[in-house]
Design a protein around this motif. Structure first.
Motif, PDB file in Angstrom:
ATOM      1  N   ARG A   1     -24.695 -18.451  53.456  1.00 28.29           N
ATOM      2  CA  ARG A   1     -23.778 -19.484  52.996  1.00 28.29           C
ATOM      3  C   ARG A   1     -22.528 -18.823  52.420  1.00 28.29           C
ATOM      4  NH1 ARG A   1     -27.681 -23.862  49.828  1.00 28.29           N
ATOM      5  NH2 ARG A   1     -29.128 -24.167  51.582  1.00 28.29           N
ATOM      6  N   TRP A   2     -21.444 -19.577  52.448  1.00 24.07           N
ATOM      7  CA  TRP A   2     -20.225 -19.175  51.776  1.00 24.07           C
ATOM      8  C   TRP A   2     -19.343 -20.399  51.648  1.00 24.07           C
ATOM      9  CZ3 TRP A   2     -21.300 -17.622  56.801  1.00 24.07           C
ATOM     10  CH2 TRP A   2     -20.409 -17.998  57.805  1.00 24.07           C
ATOM     11  N   THR A   3     -18.233 -20.242  50.959  1.00 22.30           N
ATOM     12  CA  THR A   3     -17.292 -21.339  50.809  1.00 22.30           C
ATOM     13  C   THR A   3     -15.941 -20.910  51.340  1.00 22.30           C
ATOM     14  OG1 THR A   3     -16.475 -20.691  48.630  1.00 22.30           O
ATOM     15  CG2 THR A   3     -18.442 -22.101  48.687  1.00 22.30           C
ATOM     16  N   PHE A   4     -15.115 -21.902  51.655  1.00 19.51           N
ATOM     17  CA  PHE A   4     -13.728 -21.610  51.997  1.00 19.51           C
ATOM     18  C   PHE A   4     -12.874 -22.825  51.654  1.00 19.51           C
ATOM     19  CE2 PHE A   4     -15.284 -23.600  55.856  1.00 19.51           C
ATOM     20  CZ  PHE A   4     -14.209 -24.366  56.306  1.00 19.51           C
TER      21      PHE A   4
ATOM     22  N   GLN B   1     -19.834 -13.821  49.282  1.00 13.30           N
ATOM     23  CA  GLN B   1     -18.829 -14.183  48.286  1.00 13.30           C
ATOM     24  C   GLN B   1     -17.407 -14.055  48.818  1.00 13.30           C
ATOM     25  OE1 GLN B   1     -18.701 -15.698  45.449  1.00 13.30           O
ATOM     26  NE2 GLN B   1     -16.525 -15.323  45.147  1.00 13.30           N
ATOM     27  N   ALA B   2     -17.106 -12.989  49.526  1.00 12.09           N
ATOM     28  CA  ALA B   2     -15.732 -12.812  50.003  1.00 12.09           C
ATOM     29  C   ALA B   2     -15.674 -11.821  51.144  1.00 12.09           C
ATOM     30  CB  ALA B   2     -14.836 -12.333  48.861  1.00 12.09           C
ATOM     31  N   ALA B   3     -14.649 -11.987  51.941  1.00  7.71           N
ATOM     32  CA  ALA B   3     -14.285 -11.027  52.978  1.00  7.71           C
ATOM     33  C   ALA B   3     -12.776 -10.843  52.891  1.00  7.71           C
ATOM     34  CB  ALA B   3     -14.684 -11.537  54.364  1.00  7.71           C
ATOM     35  N   ALA B   4     -12.348  -9.620  52.937  1.00  2.00           N
ATOM     36  CA  ALA B   4     -10.928  -9.308  52.840  1.00  2.00           C
ATOM     37  C   ALA B   4     -10.566  -8.320  53.937  1.00  2.00           C
ATOM     38  CB  ALA B   4     -10.611  -8.708  51.471  1.00  2.00           C
TER      39      ALA B   4
ATOM     40  N   GLY C   1     -21.749  -9.786  49.434  1.00  4.21           N
ATOM     41  CA  GLY C   1     -22.542 -10.970  49.148  1.00  4.21           C
ATOM     42  C   GLY C   1     -23.805 -10.597  48.406  1.00  4.21           C
ATOM     43  N   PHE C   2     -24.615 -11.607  48.145  1.00  2.00           N
ATOM     44  CA  PHE C   2     -25.833 -11.405  47.359  1.00  2.00           C
ATOM     45  C   PHE C   2     -26.874 -12.437  47.762  1.00  2.00           C
ATOM     46  CE2 PHE C   2     -22.515 -13.639  45.039  1.00  2.00           C
ATOM     47  CZ  PHE C   2     -23.093 -14.868  44.762  1.00  2.00           C
TER      48      PHE C   2
ATOM     49  N   GLU D   1     -12.987 -16.360  48.529  1.00  2.22           N
ATOM     50  CA  GLU D   1     -12.319 -15.841  47.343  1.00  2.22           C
ATOM     51  C   GLU D   1     -12.101 -16.903  46.294  1.00  2.22           C
ATOM     52  OE1 GLU D   1      -9.098 -17.918  49.327  1.00  2.22           O
ATOM     53  OE2 GLU D   1     -10.710 -16.694  50.087  1.00  2.22           O
ATOM     54  N   PRO D   2     -12.074 -16.504  45.006  1.00  2.00           N
ATOM     55  CA  PRO D   2     -11.783 -17.460  43.951  1.00  2.00           C
ATOM     56  C   PRO D   2     -10.337 -17.761  44.006  1.00  2.00           C
ATOM     57  CG  PRO D   2     -12.621 -15.390  42.999  1.00  2.00           C
ATOM     58  CD  PRO D   2     -12.517 -15.231  44.468  1.00  2.00           C
TER      59      PRO D   2
END
Length: 195
Positions: A125-128, A91-94, A76-77, A194-195
């Motif tokens: 914050r993040w999106t899903f 931004q993402a977690a995998a 993230g940033f 993730e995009p």
């Protein structure tokens, strides 16, 4: 300069820490591409970007087995919205598919939280994808994040609608419900962002 931090529960067989070495950043980028099945270069991460994020208000954390194998990764940033609110954007977690359902994703978010707090960021914050019920349960019920916006075509292309969530990092200790290990047959999917 990143400061390694450990966020591991005893007996789970893995621990989380900040990435610090070029080989770790490369392994994280490779894991990200493998988990999300990305083959197009437009979705690629690289070690230089991850290193720069980790040195400048961002995060790059990994989950490692006791043997040192990378099984999960999140990055993230630092972000700021139009109203001037500052936050850490995850931004993402995998997580390696063979390791899902063991609490790795939650451990990664908690490790990201520690990094964000060290940078002085009080929320994340993040999106899903709101159609993925497992992610919704994890983000809203398990972590205690709160939905703040629904964004159509978040990644500027069709079928990328996302729910934006905010997580109060100061109150996260009270809101996080520790997840029990999930049976192997129920392990599937990816974590959000993730995009």
């Amino acid at each position: 300069m990143p400061h390694p931090s450990v966020a591991a529960d005893a007996g789970v067989g893995y621990g989380c820490r900040e990435l610090t070495q070029h080989a770790e950043f490369r392994a994280a980028a490779a894991l990200y591409a493998r988990v999300f099945a990305y083959t197009e270069s437009e979705y690629a991460l690289n070690a230089n970007l991850l290193t720069a994020l980790a040195r400048n208000g961002g995060s790059a954390v990994g989950a490692f087995t006791e043997e040192g194998a990378l099984i999960g990764f999140a990055y993230g940033f630092a972000g700021c919205d139009a109203d001037g609110a500052c936050f850490h954007y995850s931004q993402a977690a995998a997580v390696d598919p063979a390791q899902q359902g063991r609490g790795v994703g939650q451990a990664l978010k908690l490790a990201q939280r520690a990094v964000a707090l060290r940078w002085g960021q009080r929320s994340m914050r993040w999106t899903f994808d709101p159609l993925l019920s497992r992610n919704a349960h994890f983000n809203l019920s398990s972590l205690g994040a709160v939905g703040i916006a629904y964004e159509r075509d978040y990644y500027a292309r069709p079928d990328t609608d996302r729910l934006v969530v905010s997580w109060d990092l100061d109150g996260a200790d009270r809101s996080v419900r520790r997840l029990p290990p999930c049976p192997a047959h129920a392990r599937a999917g990816r974590l959000g962002g993730e995009p």
